[in-house]
Design an enzyme around this catalytic site. Structure first.
Site, PDB file in Angstrom:
ATOM      1  N   TYR A 144     -18.407 -80.693 -38.861  1.00  0.00           N
ATOM      2  CA  TYR A 144     -17.731 -79.552 -39.508  1.00  0.00           C
ATOM      3  C   TYR A 144     -16.489 -80.062 -40.210  1.00  0.00           C
ATOM      4  CZ  TYR A 144     -15.227 -75.054 -39.946  1.00  0.00           C
ATOM      5  OH  TYR A 144     -14.556 -73.953 -40.434  1.00  0.00           O
ATOM      6  N   ASP A 239     -13.204 -87.808 -41.748  1.00  0.00           N
ATOM      7  CA  ASP A 239     -12.535 -86.548 -41.431  1.00  0.00           C
ATOM      8  C   ASP A 239     -11.911 -86.713 -40.044  1.00  0.00           C
ATOM      9  OD1 ASP A 239     -13.428 -83.003 -41.361  1.00  0.00           O
ATOM     10  OD2 ASP A 239     -11.739 -84.115 -40.497  1.00  0.00           O
ATOM     11  N   LYS A 267      -4.280 -80.536 -37.812  1.00  0.00           N
ATOM     12  CA  LYS A 267      -4.011 -80.301 -36.391  1.00  0.00           C
ATOM     13  C   LYS A 267      -2.753 -81.026 -35.886  1.00  0.00           C
ATOM     14  CE  LYS A 267      -8.931 -79.379 -35.568  1.00  0.00           C
ATOM     15  NZ  LYS A 267      -9.106 -77.990 -35.170  1.00  0.00           N
TER      16      LYS A 267
HETATM   17  P1  KE4 Z   1      -8.909 -75.980 -40.463  1.00  0.00           P
HETATM   18  O1  KE4 Z   1      -9.205 -75.484 -41.852  1.00  0.00           O
HETATM   19  O2  KE4 Z   1      -9.484 -75.037 -39.409  1.00  0.00           O
HETATM   20  O3  KE4 Z   1      -7.435 -76.304 -40.224  1.00  0.00           O
HETATM   21  O4  KE4 Z   1      -9.638 -77.389 -40.277  1.00  0.00           O
HETATM   22  C1  KE4 Z   1     -11.023 -77.473 -40.540  1.00  0.00           C
HETATM   23  C2  KE4 Z   1     -11.597 -78.672 -39.818  1.00  0.00           C
HETATM   24  C3  KE4 Z   1     -11.870 -79.817 -40.531  1.00  0.00           C
HETATM   25  N1  KE4 Z   1     -12.381 -80.920 -39.931  1.00  0.00           N
HETATM   26  C4  KE4 Z   1     -12.644 -80.927 -38.602  1.00  0.00           C
HETATM   27  C5  KE4 Z   1     -13.213 -82.159 -37.972  1.00  0.00           C
HETATM   28  C6  KE4 Z   1     -12.385 -79.775 -37.819  1.00  0.00           C
HETATM   29  O5  KE4 Z   1     -12.671 -79.788 -36.493  1.00  0.00           O
HETATM   30  C7  KE4 Z   1     -11.840 -78.638 -38.424  1.00  0.00           C
HETATM   31  C8  KE4 Z   1     -11.558 -77.355 -37.658  1.00  0.00           C
HETATM   32  N2  KE4 Z   1     -11.915 -77.355 -36.261  1.00  0.00           N
HETATM   33  C9  KE4 Z   1     -12.242 -76.047 -35.720  1.00  0.00           C
HETATM   34  C10 KE4 Z   1     -12.692 -76.195 -34.276  1.00  0.00           C
HETATM   35  N3  KE4 Z   1     -13.539 -77.290 -33.997  1.00  0.00           N
HETATM   36  C11 KE4 Z   1     -11.094 -75.113 -35.824  1.00  0.00           C
HETATM   37  C12 KE4 Z   1     -11.191 -73.881 -34.970  1.00  0.00           C
HETATM   38  C13 KE4 Z   1     -11.655 -72.655 -35.732  1.00  0.00           C
HETATM   39  O6  KE4 Z   1     -12.455 -72.804 -36.673  1.00  0.00           O
HETATM   40  O7  KE4 Z   1     -11.207 -71.550 -35.368  1.00  0.00           O
END
Ligand code: KE4
Length: 428
Positions: A144, A239, A267
């Protein structure tokens, strides 16, 4: 046990927010209960609106590696906001944070701050497409990279054709540009490059996958991606939104000894405030406007409080023995969980590395999307609710990763092990 005030607030939330949440996984849909509404958090503990206390393993999905409301981080944020929350102009702290990250990750010569991991990942792909003059991208099923159209794609029939949209609203034309490979399968990547090599701008990968439960890269997998992309003139994008500063002071790439062309971060570098970033080789990053012609912009990019939170978090991670403590806590907890599972026979295992782990309800080893799909999610849901009733808050999905923070102390781990023991008795 969902508390009444949580339920009242959740039903109110549903009147004005789709699904009553601002991010789908928070709706607790896959664990068969209404979501908790949190009121406050401190250290390793969170408290819902009825005052129930939980040992927290969500850690805001990774950012809170120091724990909730870490005093020195809060002080830095407070000091920054007293001088203004956003100037719409460069502030010294964003230069400082950019330099800290470049110093920590050798492959990153230059970096651009944005406000989320999604923004960072989509901008990195746009940059890769501009730099190579190619349109297709390769991602891995189960990984993701945020919710940009290009990433919400599931493999179509056969892995060699363009994907089909996973989410409505993603045009077929967009989906066809995203090719899907299987994590830990260099064969599946080679096949895509045999078919479309000259059109592939980049391969984007989570170096340690954290979005299909925790899945570790097999030996040689990441090195193979580096070789294949070099051979075909495509860019390799790591990523590291989850892994950035999670397992070491730098990226997982520092541990693996691999230099991707671009790195996506988020994060932890925001210390709990909205920050994302993408960076990499100078000759590539120089294409980003206004130095170059690849446009990307953001109102609150580099804002002072977020930079202050990130700077303080990274400086604490760099100068104290955080990673040793995280490693110790992680291996102690995982060992005790594995000891419990051994007494229960098959049906459950733990994938882990450092301060990340996932309890997986499958009797197969989980090494990719296909094997994670063998997990019994009903069993996970039961396990989840049992833990919640005992005051342990895991991420509400089998396909997520638990995070430890520096604030998790022995009593937190003891409470967790006891709860898992009881929950496993009921579930397995
Ligand atoms: P954000 O747009 O949510 O800040 O980041 C996206 C993203 C990009 N790359 C990786 C590897 C990620 O894990 C994420 C976002 N992680 C999720 C949970 N695994 C965020 C939680 C959510 O979607 O509410």
């Amino acid at each position: 046990m969902i508390t009444s005030r949580s339920q009242q607030l959740f039903s109110r939330a549903q009147n004005c927010m789709p699904g009553g949440v601002n991010s789908p996984v928070r709706a607790f849909k896959s664990v068969g209960t209404d979501p908790l509404i949190m009121k406050k958090a401190k250290g390793a503990r969170m408290y819902d609106v009825d005052g129930n206390e939980y040992v927290d393993y969500v850690c805001s999905w990774g950012p809170l590696i120091l724990g909730h409301a870490y005093p020195e981080v809060i002080d830095s944020i407070c000091e920054a906001v007293h001088h203004g929350t956003s100037y719409g102009a460069t502030c010294e702290m964003e230069i400082e944070l950019a330099q800290q990250i470049c110093d920590a990750i050798p492959s990153v010569d230059k970096i651009r701050m944005v406000s989320s991991g999604t923004e960072a990942a989509m901008s990195a792909v746009r940059l890769a497409r501009a730099y190579t003059g190619r349109d297709k991208i390769v991602k891995f099923e189960g990984c993701y990279h945020g919710h940009a159209d290009i990433f919400l794609i599931k493999a179509g029939s056969g892995m060699l054709t363009g994907g089909v949209p996973t989410s409505p609203g993603v045009p077929l034309k967009t989906a066809e540009q995203t090719l899907i490979a299987q994590y830990n399968s260099l064969e599946s990547v080679k096949e895509l490059f045999d078919q479309s090599g000259p059109d592939i701008a980049c391969v984007i990968v989570e170096p340690v996958a954290g979005n299909m439960g925790l899945v570790l890269p097999h030996k040689g997998f990441l090195e193979g991606l580096r070789q294949i992309t070099e051979l075909h003139g495509s860019l390799l994008i790591f990523d590291e939104v989850i892994t950035g500063f999670r397992l070491t002071y730098g990226g997982y790439q520092n541990i693996a000894g691999i230099n991707p062309d671009l790195t996506v971060l988020g994060k932890i570098i925001g210390g709990g405030l909205p920050v994302g970033a993408y960076g990499g080789r100078e000759d590539i990053m120089e294409r980003v406007a206004p130095a170059g012609d690849v446009y990307q912009a953001g109102t609150l990019s580099g804002n002072p409080p977020a930079m202050a939170a990130g700077l303080k978090t990274l400086s604490i991670l760099k100068n104290r023995d955080c990673y040793e403590k995280l490693e110790r806590s992680g291996s102690l907890l995982v060992q005790q969980i594995q000891d419990i599972l051994k007494t229960r026979g098959i049906g459950c295992s733990v994938n882990s590395t450092g301060s990340m782990f996932t309890v997986l309800f499958s009797d197969q080893e989980v090494v990719d999307f296909k094997t994670v799909m063998t997990c019994d999610t009903d069993r996970f849901a039961l396990f989840y609710r049992e833990l919640l009733n005992q005051g342990i808050c895991f991420p509400p999905s089998q396909y997520e990763t638990c995070f430890l923070s520096c604030a998790h102390e022995p009593d937190d781990l003891e409470k967790t092990v006891k709860a898992i023991n009881k929950a496993v008795e009921r579930v397995l």
